[in-house]
Scaffold this motif. Structure first.
Motif, PDB file in Angstrom:
ATOM      1  N   ASP A 340       1.050  -1.276  -0.082  1.00 14.44           N
ATOM      2  CA  ASP A 340       0.065   0.014  -0.012  1.00 14.44           C
ATOM      3  C   ASP A 340       0.991   1.367  -0.007  1.00 14.44           C
ATOM      4  N   ARG A 416      -8.364   0.986  -1.434  1.00 12.76           N
ATOM      5  CA  ARG A 416      -7.904   2.498  -1.781  1.00 12.76           C
ATOM      6  C   ARG A 416      -8.989   2.590  -3.114  1.00 12.76           C
ATOM      7  N   ALA A 424     -11.125   3.890   3.230  1.00  9.98           N
ATOM      8  CA  ALA A 424      -9.871   4.243   2.943  1.00  9.98           C
ATOM      9  C   ALA A 424      -8.861   4.020   3.842  1.00  9.98           C
TER      10      ALA A 424
END
Length: 489
Positions: A340, A416, A424
């Motif tokens: 991420d 995302r 989120a």
């Protein structure tokens, strides 16, 4: 003899003369003269930053991090004035906060504040609520042991792997009759083997390359590159180039199974420790073995004579007795991991007690995650339980009595996507034995907002998937694929 009066006169006269002399010299009274200027106070060198948070319900605490010059960092859980700060620009970053089923999002999420010497500057963060309810929507059913789902960035198709060796395309809710690729003839499916994952090259749009992770008929772990054909729904089955083959001869479990590209453009793969119970071959801690590791290789110039190169920065490159492909060690069975941004989320399946998730910077090389000295934060090999040099997980859970909490973690992704903004930054995971959907927020080394999403029973969750728009999916042992969607209010 002098009289008493004469003696007194002789004593007083000299004293008067002495007082007159002192007065003439400025001592002992009289005008003090003109005072000099007052001293100038020293100039201020520091200032203050007042952070004000609002909008959260009573009892809820904001999550705010302030960073600035000289590596300054301070986490705040409420409104606070930070005093005596060095002059300069400070960043105020606020994370969403979940209270019950409601997510409170900060505005602004990030802002800058310039602290000046002798002054006070303010930064305000206002939280607003977003009610998040999610559900699962079945996308496709009746697949043959689905193990993985992915897609090129921006692509609307879903590429779903079936364990016997097929890559299927799901388009507009329908599974195309002809597989994108079928390598079933070369795939070993005993134990935990099979076609386990797939990664599209970052330059797939121009070079058509994608990479498969599978076990071959000799039980080796194989990474093989293929090329898409002129028909975008069909790969070229003759285009295979074996990138790496790792021997796995003794057991039919702990093959690992994940291949993916990192933010640095290199290919990462997570291998199991070789199987059995307790890592009988000691692969996890053996830096001369590729099993029980996270590997990093450079495939940008892959060719038959040299299928990969060793990236600069690999921690054991050019070290005798150590494999240059190793990025991290001490893993038992890293079935799933994901990146991420600049963070790596690596889940590792435990032995009998603990399941774990490691969250580290993507550039952190040479970490040792502890197996088989440790199982999570528990000593596994008690006779040599030396934690020196080990990186322990930031999140773990115990199996509990009769595996009430689970028995085998299924790691997922940080959300995302754009469909559900309130999710989120949350990392989603499941457990093969319990089939739940849970999440947490990792921030500054802390785990917060742990949540069970109560999705109902969908069977054993084999894997997560992520499509070309960043939305997340769950793959069930029942042969179904479910998408995480926003639920009706």
């Amino acid at each position: 003899m002098l009289s008493e009066r004469m003696r007194n006169v002789l004593i007083v006269v000299p004293m008067l003369a002495l007082l007159a002399l002192l007065s003439a010299c400025g001592g002992g009274g009289g005008s003090p003269g003109t005072p000099g200027p007052a001293p100038t106070p020293p100039a201020a060198t520091t200032g203050n930053l007042a952070v004000v948070a609002s909008g959260l319900p009573a009892g809820a605490t904001p999550s705010i991090r302030v960073t600035g010059p000289n590596n300054y960092q301070q986490d705040l859980t409420g409104s606070q004035t930070l005093a005596n700060l060095a002059a300069g620009t400070y960043s105020v970053a606020a994370a969403p906060v979940t209270v019950g089923r409601v997510v409170y999002s900060p505005s602004p999420a990030t802002q800058s504040a310039v602290v000046t010497a002798g002054g006070t500057v303010s930064a305000s963060v206002s939280y607003g609520s977003v009610d998040v309810n999610i559900a699962l929507s079945e996308v496709v059913a009746n697949l043959d042991n689905p193990t993985w789902l992915t897609a090129p960035t921006g692509d609307t198709r879903l590429f779903v792997l079936e364990r016997p060796g097929r890559v299927r395309i799901v388009e507009n809710g329908s599974t195309l009759a002809i597989p994108f690729l079928d390598i079933g003839a070369r795939v070993f499916t005993g134990g935990e083997g099979g076609l386990l994952s797939m990664a599209f090259d970052p330059q797939f749009a121009s070079n058509g390359y994608f990479y498969l992770y599978y076990t071959d008929q000799q039980q080796n772990i194989v990474i093989e590159r293929f090329t898409a054909g002129s028909n975008p729904n069909l790969a070229d089955p003759t285009s295979g180039l074996v990138i790496l083959r790792v021997a796995h001869p003794n057991f039919t479990n702990h093959f690992g199974g994940q291949v993916t590209f990192g933010p640095d453009g290199y290919l990462y793969l997570g291998t199991g420790d070789g199987g059995g119970a307790g890592d009988p071959s000691g692969n996890g801690q053996n830096l001369n073995a590729l099993l029980g590791k996270l590997l990093r290789i450079d495939v940008r110039g892959a060719a038959p004579g040299q299928p990969y190169a060793i990236p600069a920065g690999n921690p054991y490159a050019n070290q005798p007795g150590r494999r240059a492909e190793i990025w991290a060690s001490g893993l038992r069975n890293p079935w799933r991991f994901s990146f991420d941004g600049s963070q790596l989320y690596l889940s590792d399946v435990g032995q009998d007690r603990r399941e774990e998730v490691n969250v580290q910077g993507a550039d952190a090389a040479g970490l040792n995650y502890g197996w088989n000295t440790m199982e999570g934060t528990l000593c596994y090999n008690a006779a040599t339980c030396d934690r020196t040099g080990l990186t322990l997980p930031v999140f773990e859970y115990d199996h509990g009595a009769n595996d009430a909490n689970g028995c085998s973690i299924t790691g997922g992704f940080v959300y995302r996507g754009s469909a559900i903004p309130g999710l989120a930054g949350r990392y989603f995971y499941s457990d093969y034995c319990r089939g739940y959907l849970k999440s947490f927020l990792a921030s500054g080394g802390n785990i917060t907002e742990q949540r069970d999403w109560d999705i109902g029973a969908i069977g054993n969750v084999v894997s997560f998937g992520r499509d070309g728009q960043g939305e997340l999916y769950l793959l069930s042992s029942r042969g179904s694929v479910h998408k995480i969607v926003r639920a009706a209010p």
